[in-house]
Design a protein around this motif. Structure first.
Motif, mmCIF file in Angstrom:
data_model
loop_
_atom_site.group_PDB
_atom_site.id
_atom_site.type_symbol
_atom_site.label_atom_id
_atom_site.label_comp_id
_atom_site.label_asym_id
_atom_site.label_seq_id
_atom_site.Cartn_x
_atom_site.Cartn_y
_atom_site.Cartn_z
ATOM 1 N N LYS A 38 43.106 39.333 53.080
ATOM 2 C CA LYS A 38 41.823 39.253 52.251
ATOM 3 C C LYS A 38 41.169 38.476 53.226
ATOM 4 O O LYS A 38 39.633 37.709 52.958
ATOM 5 C CB LYS A 38 42.598 38.142 51.429
ATOM 6 C CG LYS A 38 42.722 39.007 50.233
ATOM 7 C CD LYS A 38 43.105 37.702 48.881
ATOM 8 C CE LYS A 38 42.946 38.622 47.298
ATOM 9 N NZ LYS A 38 43.456 37.120 46.620
ATOM 10 N N ASP B 266 52.287 38.019 40.880
ATOM 11 C CA ASP B 266 51.107 37.527 41.733
ATOM 12 C C ASP B 266 50.635 36.640 40.650
ATOM 13 O O ASP B 266 49.430 35.810 40.945
ATOM 14 C CB ASP B 266 50.613 38.813 42.093
ATOM 15 C CG ASP B 266 49.440 38.144 42.985
ATOM 16 O OD1 ASP B 266 49.255 37.485 43.723
ATOM 17 O OD2 ASP B 266 48.539 39.697 43.267
ATOM 18 N N HIS B 267 49.935 37.032 39.356
ATOM 19 C CA HIS B 267 49.879 36.153 38.375
ATOM 20 C C HIS B 267 50.596 35.470 38.010
ATOM 21 O O HIS B 267 49.285 34.202 37.835
ATOM 22 C CB HIS B 267 50.359 36.661 36.712
ATOM 23 C CG HIS B 267 48.821 36.962 35.833
ATOM 24 N ND1 HIS B 267 49.531 37.384 34.733
ATOM 25 C CD2 HIS B 267 48.258 35.211 35.662
ATOM 26 C CE1 HIS B 267 48.258 36.861 33.495
ATOM 27 N NE2 HIS B 267 48.178 35.542 34.106
ATOM 28 N N ARG C 120 46.208 44.291 36.332
ATOM 29 C CA ARG C 120 45.290 43.850 36.221
ATOM 30 C C ARG C 120 44.512 44.483 35.481
ATOM 31 O O ARG C 120 44.305 44.168 34.697
ATOM 32 C CB ARG C 120 44.806 42.832 36.673
ATOM 33 C CG ARG C 120 46.457 42.238 37.631
ATOM 34 C CD ARG C 120 46.698 41.372 36.380
ATOM 35 N NE ARG C 120 45.832 40.140 35.531
ATOM 36 C CZ ARG C 120 46.165 38.895 36.667
ATOM 37 N NH1 ARG C 120 46.349 38.231 36.937
ATOM 38 N NH2 ARG C 120 45.254 37.807 36.186
ATOM 39 N N SER D 120 52.588 42.316 40.357
ATOM 40 C CA SER D 120 51.592 41.869 39.489
ATOM 41 C C SER D 120 52.322 40.757 39.001
ATOM 42 O O SER D 120 51.051 40.037 38.956
ATOM 43 C CB SER D 120 51.349 42.990 39.033
ATOM 44 O OG SER D 120 50.006 42.682 38.061
ATOM 45 N N ASP E 220 48.793 40.546 50.129
ATOM 46 C CA ASP E 220 47.045 39.672 50.086
ATOM 47 C C ASP E 220 46.581 39.835 51.710
ATOM 48 O O ASP E 220 45.784 38.648 52.406
ATOM 49 C CB ASP E 220 46.518 38.939 49.636
ATOM 50 C CG ASP E 220 46.679 38.551 48.413
ATOM 51 O OD1 ASP E 220 46.537 39.841 47.514
ATOM 52 O OD2 ASP E 220 47.008 38.238 47.172
ATOM 53 N N THR F 269 49.138 32.749 41.340
ATOM 54 C CA THR F 269 47.781 32.345 41.313
ATOM 55 C C THR F 269 47.419 31.493 40.237
ATOM 56 O O THR F 269 46.588 30.436 40.335
ATOM 57 C CB THR F 269 46.406 33.869 41.012
ATOM 58 O OG1 THR F 269 46.887 35.041 41.918
ATOM 59 C CG2 THR F 269 44.915 33.837 40.611
ATOM 60 N N ARG F 270 47.869 31.157 38.745
ATOM 61 C CA ARG F 270 47.655 30.085 38.264
ATOM 62 C C ARG F 270 48.329 29.036 37.861
ATOM 63 O O ARG F 270 48.045 28.239 37.266
ATOM 64 C CB ARG F 270 47.561 30.730 36.379
ATOM 65 C CG ARG F 270 47.256 32.795 36.103
ATOM 66 C CD ARG F 270 45.231 31.965 36.336
ATOM 67 N NE ARG F 270 45.242 32.916 36.140
ATOM 68 C CZ ARG F 270 43.292 32.824 36.771
ATOM 69 N NH1 ARG F 270 42.779 32.133 36.686
ATOM 70 N NH2 ARG F 270 42.739 34.080 36.252
#
Length: 235
Positions: free
Chosen positions: A54, A141-142, A107, A138, A51, A145-146
């Motif tokens: 970003k 990252d999921h 995603r 991925s 990232d 993030t959550r």
């Protein structure tokens, strides 16, 4: 089935990998990309860098939503610059660049119309073996993030997609990812009377995609498919 983690510290209680996939996955991440570094080392670097773009791509929508458009593409080049500055090999740089550039695609497959033969073929066509690294990133990252707000149903769906793609690459590669070549450029030029050029490569790629989708399975069907493409093509 056996509960395992892909790398140290991964919350394996949230992931159920089918036992037949464990050994080939372990071999994949233990692969030496250079004399000093394995895939797993590069994956950890990707986790730090994916990232990186970003901040420069941040924008706000009228409804207040924050977006980072194309950060994966800009990030891939920025990560490559960092890797080169740190004296990694060209192959290592390419591995990191590929994973960063494609890290949103798993995603997107989840949010799409389903895991079609075309989607599987195109994902691994663009990522190659780095597709496996991309899938693991991925998942990480999921979770990152959550965090504590993880939706277990969404997570289980993501894991199922990942396992399905792992299986297609590791156990069903010839059928779904890299089907055997039915035609070559000379076949197409001889049958259709075409001259050498980019069109020939484009037609060959369309045939391989059709194979992965189960639309053609032998040389005769492949030639008929090419004839149909040319018959329906605009001048």
């Amino acid at each position: 089935e056996k509960l395992i983690g892909v790398f140290a510290g991964y919350p394996s209680k949230l992931v159920r990998w089918p036992r037949p996939l464990y050994q080939p996955l372990q071999e994949h991440f233990n692969e030496a990309i250079s004399a000093d570094h394995h895939r797993l080392t590069l994956l950890k670097l990707v986790a730090l860098l994916h990232d990186i773009a970003k901040p420069e791509t941040k924008s706000s929508e009228p409804d207040g939503r924050i977006r980072f458009l194309c950060h994966q593409l800009l990030g891939a080049e920025a990560a490559a610059v960092v890797m080169k500055r740190l004296r990694f090999s060209n192959q290592e740089v390419d591995v990191v660049r590929t994973v960063v550039a494609n890290h949103l695609r798993p995603r997107q497959l989840l949010d799409g119309a389903g895991l079609t033969g075309r989607a599987v073929y195109r994902f691994f066509r663009d990522t190659g073996p780095e597709g496996l690294d991309t899938l693991v990133l991925s998942l990480a990252d999921h979770l990152a993030t959550r965090g504590p707000a993880l939706d277990r149903a969404a997570w289980d769906k993501h894991v199922a997609l990942t396992v399905d793609l792992f299986r297609k690459y590791l156990a069903e590669k010839e059928e779904t990812v890299s089907p055997p070549r039915l035609l070559d450029g000379n076949d197409i030029m001889a049958v259709l009377g075409l001259e050498p050029g980019p069109l020939i490569g484009d037609l060959l790629e369309k045939v391989r995609e059709a194979q992965a989708m189960g639309m053609v399975s032998d040389r005769a069907e492949a030639l008929e498919y090419v004839r149909e493409i040319m018959a329906n093509a605009s001048p």
